[in-house]
Design a protein around this motif. Structure first.
Motif, PDB file in Angstrom:
ATOM      1  N   VAL A  91      41.899  63.236  35.692  1.00  0.00           N
ATOM      2  CA  VAL A  91      41.004  62.120  35.975  1.00  0.00           C
ATOM      3  C   VAL A  91      40.781  62.104  37.474  1.00  0.00           C
ATOM      4  N   ARG A  92      39.531  62.130  37.863  1.00  0.00           N
ATOM      5  CA  ARG A  92      39.211  62.108  39.289  1.00  0.00           C
ATOM      6  C   ARG A  92      38.841  60.692  39.701  1.00  0.00           C
ATOM      7  N   PHE A  93      39.198  60.323  40.932  1.00  0.00           N
ATOM      8  CA  PHE A  93      38.910  58.977  41.399  1.00  0.00           C
ATOM      9  C   PHE A  93      38.545  58.997  42.868  1.00  0.00           C
ATOM     10  N   ASP A  94      37.922  57.944  43.290  1.00  0.00           N
ATOM     11  CA  ASP A  94      37.539  57.736  44.681  1.00  0.00           C
ATOM     12  C   ASP A  94      38.646  56.932  45.346  1.00  0.00           C
ATOM     13  N   LEU A  95      39.178  57.431  46.448  1.00  0.00           N
ATOM     14  CA  LEU A  95      40.277  56.752  47.140  1.00  0.00           C
ATOM     15  C   LEU A  95      39.960  55.308  47.498  1.00  0.00           C
ATOM     16  N   ASP A  96      38.698  55.006  47.682  1.00  0.00           N
ATOM     17  CA  ASP A  96      38.304  53.657  48.086  1.00  0.00           C
ATOM     18  C   ASP A  96      38.134  52.711  46.901  1.00  0.00           C
ATOM     19  N   ASN A  97      38.261  53.225  45.681  1.00  0.00           N
ATOM     20  CA  ASN A  97      38.066  52.390  44.501  1.00  0.00           C
ATOM     21  C   ASN A  97      39.398  52.211  43.769  1.00  0.00           C
ATOM     22  N   LYS A  98      40.173  51.221  44.192  1.00  0.00           N
ATOM     23  CA  LYS A  98      41.491  51.004  43.602  1.00  0.00           C
ATOM     24  C   LYS A  98      41.404  50.612  42.131  1.00  0.00           C
ATOM     25  N   GLY A  99      40.325  49.930  41.741  1.00  0.00           N
ATOM     26  CA  GLY A  99      40.152  49.548  40.345  1.00  0.00           C
ATOM     27  C   GLY A  99      40.102  50.760  39.429  1.00  0.00           C
ATOM     28  N   GLU A 100      39.436  51.817  39.887  1.00  0.00           N
ATOM     29  CA  GLU A 100      39.367  53.069  39.118  1.00  0.00           C
ATOM     30  C   GLU A 100      40.767  53.634  38.901  1.00  0.00           C
ATOM     31  N   LEU A 101      41.556  53.618  39.954  1.00  0.00           N
ATOM     32  CA  LEU A 101      42.910  54.176  39.862  1.00  0.00           C
ATOM     33  C   LEU A 101      43.788  53.329  38.951  1.00  0.00           C
ATOM     34  N   VAL A 102      43.686  52.018  39.034  1.00  0.00           N
ATOM     35  CA  VAL A 102      44.444  51.136  38.142  1.00  0.00           C
ATOM     36  C   VAL A 102      44.114  51.473  36.691  1.00  0.00           C
ATOM     37  N   GLN A 103      42.833  51.603  36.378  1.00  0.00           N
ATOM     38  CA  GLN A 103      42.418  51.922  35.002  1.00  0.00           C
ATOM     39  C   GLN A 103      42.939  53.286  34.565  1.00  0.00           C
ATOM     40  N   ALA A 104      42.940  54.265  35.486  1.00  0.00           N
ATOM     41  CA  ALA A 104      43.415  55.606  35.138  1.00  0.00           C
ATOM     42  C   ALA A 104      44.913  55.617  34.856  1.00  0.00           C
ATOM     43  N   LEU A 105      45.644  54.714  35.474  1.00  0.00           N
ATOM     44  CA  LEU A 105      47.100  54.680  35.310  1.00  0.00           C
ATOM     45  C   LEU A 105      47.561  53.813  34.143  1.00  0.00           C
ATOM     46  N   LYS A 106      46.754  52.868  33.721  1.00  0.00           N
ATOM     47  CA  LYS A 106      47.166  51.951  32.656  1.00  0.00           C
ATOM     48  C   LYS A 106      47.531  52.725  31.394  1.00  0.00           C
ATOM     49  N   GLY A 107      48.596  52.248  30.757  1.00  0.00           N
ATOM     50  CA  GLY A 107      49.027  52.872  29.511  1.00  0.00           C
ATOM     51  C   GLY A 107      50.006  54.014  29.709  1.00  0.00           C
ATOM     52  N   HIS A 108      50.294  54.355  30.943  1.00  0.00           N
ATOM     53  CA  HIS A 108      51.260  55.422  31.220  1.00  0.00           C
ATOM     54  C   HIS A 108      52.561  54.815  31.701  1.00  0.00           C
ATOM     55  N   ASP A 109      53.640  55.563  31.617  1.00  0.00           N
ATOM     56  CA  ASP A 109      54.965  55.059  31.957  1.00  0.00           C
ATOM     57  C   ASP A 109      55.439  55.463  33.347  1.00  0.00           C
ATOM     58  N   VAL A 110      55.073  56.675  33.780  1.00  0.00           N
ATOM     59  CA  VAL A 110      55.637  57.235  35.003  1.00  0.00           C
ATOM     60  C   VAL A 110      54.527  57.754  35.907  1.00  0.00           C
TER      61      VAL A 110
END
Length: 124
Positions: free
Chosen positions: A44-63
């Protein structure tokens, strides 16, 4: 944020120990990293300036395994990623402290690794 071990090495090791895993590589939008073929690894690629994108990419994972290279933005990017991982509900955050003995470091080594030490000390 992107680690490129020999193809399938990390996946094979973890799968052998824990069974089928879903591994998501979170990479900067500018990264050329591709997931190894025939694995349960997604990128999953994300823009460093878009923290919301990163939060969504991480949700549902444990580590989250931080594999951010030590460069000028290492500490800032690591601390921001830790904050986002906490916001996403990540249960375990592992910093890229591979091969360095921070606990028994000499004063000179502590200075050399000061940015890594700051990140490790920031972890919950």
């Amino acid at each position: 944020m992107c680690y490129s071990p020999p193809p399938n090495l990390l996946y094979r090791h973890l799968s052998a120990k824990y069974g089928k895993l879903e591994i998501r590589v979170i990479a900067r939008s500018s990264s050329s990293y591709e997931a190894p073929p025939s694995t349960n690894v997604s990128v999953v690629r994300f823009d460093l300036d878009n923290k919301g994108e990163l939060v969504q990419a991480l949700k549902g994972h444990d580590v989250v395994l931080l594999t951010i290279g030590v460069g000028p933005s290492f500490e800032k990017t690591s601390l921001e990623t830790i904050d986002v991982a906490i916001e996403a509900g990540i249960k375990r955050i592992i910093s890229s402290e591979f091969g360095n003995d921070r606990i028994n470091a000499s004063p000179a080594q502590r200075e050399l690794f000061s940015r890594k030490v700051a990140v490790l000390d920031y972890l919950p």
